[in-house]
Design a protein around this motif. Structure first.
Motif, PDB file in Angstrom:
ATOM      1  N   THR A   1     -39.089  90.941 -20.192  1.00 42.00           N
ATOM      2  CA  THR A   1     -40.522  90.799 -20.494  1.00 42.00           C
ATOM      3  C   THR A   1     -40.774  90.781 -21.986  1.00 42.00           C
ATOM      4  OG1 THR A   1     -41.038  91.984 -18.443  1.00 42.00           O
ATOM      5  CG2 THR A   1     -42.796  91.786 -20.077  1.00 42.00           C
ATOM      6  N   VAL A   2     -40.192  91.718 -22.716  1.00 40.25           N
ATOM      7  CA  VAL A   2     -40.407  91.790 -24.163  1.00 40.25           C
ATOM      8  C   VAL A   2     -39.815  90.571 -24.866  1.00 40.25           C
ATOM      9  CG1 VAL A   2     -39.899  93.130 -26.251  1.00 40.25           C
ATOM     10  CG2 VAL A   2     -40.591  94.298 -24.159  1.00 40.25           C
TER      11      VAL A   2
ATOM     12  N   LEU B   1     -38.411 102.300 -23.148  1.00 38.90           N
ATOM     13  CA  LEU B   1     -38.195 102.309 -24.596  1.00 38.90           C
ATOM     14  C   LEU B   1     -36.909 101.561 -24.944  1.00 38.90           C
ATOM     15  CD1 LEU B   1     -38.882 103.293 -27.434  1.00 38.90           C
ATOM     16  CD2 LEU B   1     -37.685 105.436 -26.908  1.00 38.90           C
ATOM     17  N   LEU B   2     -35.837 101.831 -24.201  1.00 40.90           N
ATOM     18  CA  LEU B   2     -34.571 101.141 -24.457  1.00 40.90           C
ATOM     19  C   LEU B   2     -34.713  99.637 -24.183  1.00 40.90           C
ATOM     20  CD1 LEU B   2     -31.560 101.153 -25.112  1.00 40.90           C
ATOM     21  CD2 LEU B   2     -31.107 101.740 -22.703  1.00 40.90           C
ATOM     22  N   GLY B   3     -35.379  99.276 -23.084  1.00 39.42           N
ATOM     23  CA  GLY B   3     -35.554  97.870 -22.754  1.00 39.42           C
ATOM     24  C   GLY B   3     -36.403  97.135 -23.776  1.00 39.42           C
ATOM     25  N   ALA B   4     -37.440  97.795 -24.296  1.00 39.64           N
ATOM     26  CA  ALA B   4     -38.297  97.163 -25.294  1.00 39.64           C
ATOM     27  C   ALA B   4     -37.527  96.874 -26.575  1.00 39.64           C
ATOM     28  CB  ALA B   4     -39.507  98.052 -25.587  1.00 39.64           C
ATOM     29  N   VAL B   5     -36.705  97.834 -26.998  1.00 44.04           N
ATOM     30  CA  VAL B   5     -35.897  97.619 -28.211  1.00 44.04           C
ATOM     31  C   VAL B   5     -34.909  96.481 -27.994  1.00 44.04           C
ATOM     32  CG1 VAL B   5     -34.192  98.672 -29.751  1.00 44.04           C
ATOM     33  CG2 VAL B   5     -36.170 100.005 -28.978  1.00 44.04           C
ATOM     34  N   MET B   6     -34.247  96.458 -26.847  1.00 39.84           N
ATOM     35  CA  MET B   6     -33.297  95.381 -26.555  1.00 39.84           C
ATOM     36  C   MET B   6     -33.999  94.040 -26.381  1.00 39.84           C
ATOM     37  SD  MET B   6     -30.658  97.266 -23.922  1.00 39.84           S
ATOM     38  CE  MET B   6     -29.726  95.745 -23.740  1.00 39.84           C
ATOM     39  N   GLY B   7     -35.245  94.051 -25.909  1.00 36.85           N
ATOM     40  CA  GLY B   7     -36.002  92.813 -25.760  1.00 36.85           C
ATOM     41  C   GLY B   7     -36.330  92.181 -27.093  1.00 36.85           C
ATOM     42  N   VAL B   8     -36.562  93.009 -28.112  1.00 34.80           N
ATOM     43  CA  VAL B   8     -36.823  92.482 -29.455  1.00 34.80           C
ATOM     44  C   VAL B   8     -35.529  91.956 -30.070  1.00 34.80           C
ATOM     45  CG1 VAL B   8     -37.505  93.115 -31.802  1.00 34.80           C
ATOM     46  CG2 VAL B   8     -38.850  93.919 -29.849  1.00 34.80           C
TER      47      VAL B   8
END
Length: 609
Positions: free
Chosen positions: A449-450, A541-548
């Motif tokens: 998603t991110v 939080l981990l997924g958002a960082v990896m998405g960026v």
């Protein structure tokens, strides 16, 4: 046959008993199938206006042009080639500059007869056709200049009155017009570091004058080019005609088929199509994650029912077939609905060009499109459900009937770490550790998603610069692409929100015994609620960082590779935007998961145990 009917009846009954879960399953697959259908049929829907224009203007099957008067005889010979049934021209064409509304634009000036042509007779949408001292403008070009019938324009220092506005199928609408002058043309933005040849036309428009007026503008005959329009006995073999007569790959007489003109006229739809197809595959990944969690949650909730089926004589194969049939039925319905919605809404995402007649029609669904969309829907369902269904079918009948709590996974370092934490964090870590695969799915879901949002930020900034910098898109085209991005954004965020809720709901179901036991040992409902919500926030939080990074960078690089784009021209999101995106993702996930976590944390302890 009786066995198949039994499986279908049991599957339908289970879907009716759990309508909310069935609706979420349908929504997850429907998002992917609708977007995929849009991507597959969009260009066909966008081609309808060109086909209408082609019919209304006696459009040519092949357009041939030469850049020198010396080649005029060779051009004329094409009219007698086998397979040509009608022609018009050759007509003189010259490069010029038009001044109107305080703007100066490059133009291709074509000299035409005042009489009706057998092939390529532009359809007048305003005013009348060319006459002495009067000029007719191609409709999309006139619309961009805000010029209408009765206005005066200046062509190479001579004043002409606009007598008409017309559309043609002999070249794509402005600003993507074909180049038929010897000087050459370039469309789109001009790089600052590129030196262009003198006389090269930039984003030229098309205007028509009488042949006498066009010839009077030419300084000498050597500056003239010539164009001829051909009608073939077999229009579908236009490319073969061009190949036979040396009109391609630097041949003596350049030619363009009606299929290539159609492709250029729907070039914007091609860009929209690429965006939608990429979005469809992202949504497919989210759908797999969503279904995997839903299936796991439903299996945990159906443990006793599976035991009853096996106790009543159902074999493991029958039980697995019943469980799998539920999701396949939903997938078939989602595929049918996605095909219908995609075909009906495709015209809304196409450009309504002033340079073509009519609007986009409802796209026709080919068997290949129907087969691909249905296969994707069924594939998503099979990938997400086969393993859990088989595992549940092979479970012990006695243990399934008991529906006892599963013993938790015990990890020494995790227990040591969590004992020093507050109760909500202690429970959250242990909840996450019970289902590592579900945590991984949550991380992947948020990362996908991110990554999509990251690309949307880049594309939005790119589109915002287009009209002001003289880029490849006009304001109307930018508006169409923004609509496509809006559809992508809404569906992506909606499915991601469903995923977050579904994952929390599945976690609540799977941990209902452990949560009740924690409350029995002294944990408050509030602490259990915070623990269940926190168990989703940490993967978010981990997924958002990896998405960026690296997700967003890799997805953007893939789009550039597919479209042939130049990443150097893109404006990447600022660091503060990326930080805000990560924080917003965490906050939204926390908000979405709070309700199911609250409901799960307040279940009666005695009833659960």
């Amino acid at each position: 046959m009786g066995r198949i009917l039994l499986v279908i009846r049991l599957a339908l009954r289970d879907l009716r008993r759990r309508r909310t879960e069935a609706a979420l399953l349908l929504l997850a697959i429907l998002a992917a199938t609708t977007t995929l259908t849009l991507g597959l049929v969009l260009r066909d829907a966008a081609g309808a206006p060109y086909q209408s224009t082609r019919a209304a203007t006696r459009g040519p099957d092949v357009v041939a042009n030469v850049g020198r008067a010396a080649d005029l005889a060779e051009l004329g010979k094409l009219a007698t080639v086998s397979g040509v049934t009608e022609h018009s021209g050759p007509y003189p064409v010259l490069a010029g500059k038009l001044e109107a509304s305080g703007r100066t634009s490059d133009v291709q000036v074509e000299g035409r007869d005042a009489t009706i042509a057998a092939v390529d007779q532009p359809k007048v949408t305003q005013g009348s056709w060319v006459s002495d001292g009067g000029v007719a403008l191609e409709a999309a070009f006139a619309d961009s200049l805000d010029v209408g019938v009765g206005d005066s324009v200046t062509l190479d220092s001579r004043s002409f009155k606009v007598v008409g506005v017309a559309v043609t199928a002999a070249m794509p609408p402005y600003p993507g017009a074909s180049c038929i002058v010897s000087a050459g043309c370039i469309n789109g933005a001009i790089p600052d570091d590129r030196n262009l040849p003198a006389g090269l036309l930039h984003n030229p428009g098309l205007v028509w004058l009488t042949q006498a007026d066009a010839l009077s503008l030419a300084s000498d005959r050597s500056s003239l080019s010539y164009v001829m329009n051909l009608r073939l006995a077999a229009p579908d073999e236009a490319q073969a005609f061009v190949d036979r007569n040396g009109g391609d790959h630097g041949g003596a007489i350049p030619m363009q088929t009606w299929e290539s003109i159609l492709a250029d006229a729907t070039d914007l739809a091609r860009d929209s199509q690429i965006l939608l197809l990429i979005g469809a595959w992202l949504l497919g990944l989210l759908a797999v994650a969503s279904l995997s969690v839903l299936v796991g949650g439903r299996m945990a909730d159906q443990t006793k029912r599976i035991g009853l089926l096996k106790a009543a004589g159902g074999t493991p194969g029958l039980v697995a077939a019943v469980l799998l049939a539920e999701y396949l039925l939903v997938a078939v319905v989602a595929a049918a609905a996605g095909l219908t919605i995609g075909a009906l809404t495709a015209p809304l995402l196409t450009e309504s060009s002033a340079g073509l007649v009519g609007g986009a029609g409802t796209a026709s669904l080919t068997w290949s499109t129907i087969g691909l969309v249905t296969a994707v829907a069924l594939g998503v369902a099979v990938v997400a459900t086969t393993v859990p269904a088989v595992r549940a079918a092979r479970s012990s009948t006695v243990s399934a009937l008991a529906d006892a709590a599963r013993p938790p996974r015990r990890t020494g370092w995790l227990i040591t770490l969590s004992t020093r934490l507050p109760v909500p964090l202690l429970l959250a870590l242990r909840v996450a550790a019970r289902q590592p695969r579900r945590v991984m799915l949550a991380v992947v879901s948020i990362a996908v998603t991110v990554s999509g949002i990251y690309v949307l930020l880049v594309l939005n900034a790119f589109l915002g610069d287009q009209p002001s910098t003289g880029g490849a898109y006009t304001e109307a085209q930018v508006a169409v692409l923004r609509h496509v991005l809006l559809v992508w954004t809404v569906i992506l965020l909606s499915l991601a929100a469903v995923n977050a809720i579904v994952i929390t709901w599945a976690t609540v179901l799977d941990n209902r015994h452990a949560s009740a036991l924690a409350r029995a040992l002294g944990a408050t409902p509030q602490e259990v609620t915070i623990a269940l919500a926190t168990a989703q926030v940490l993967p978010a939080l981990l997924g958002a960082v990896m998405g960026v990074f690296p997700g967003g960078f890799l997805l953007f690089a893939a789009i550039n590779a597919i479209t042939g784009g130049d990443s150097d021209k893109a404006t990447l999101p600022a660091p503060w935007q990326l930080i805000a995106l990560v924080m917003a993702t965490v906050l939204v996930v926390a908000g979405l998961t709070s309700v199911p976590a609250h409901l799960g944390g307040r279940r009666p302890v005695t009833a659960t145990l």
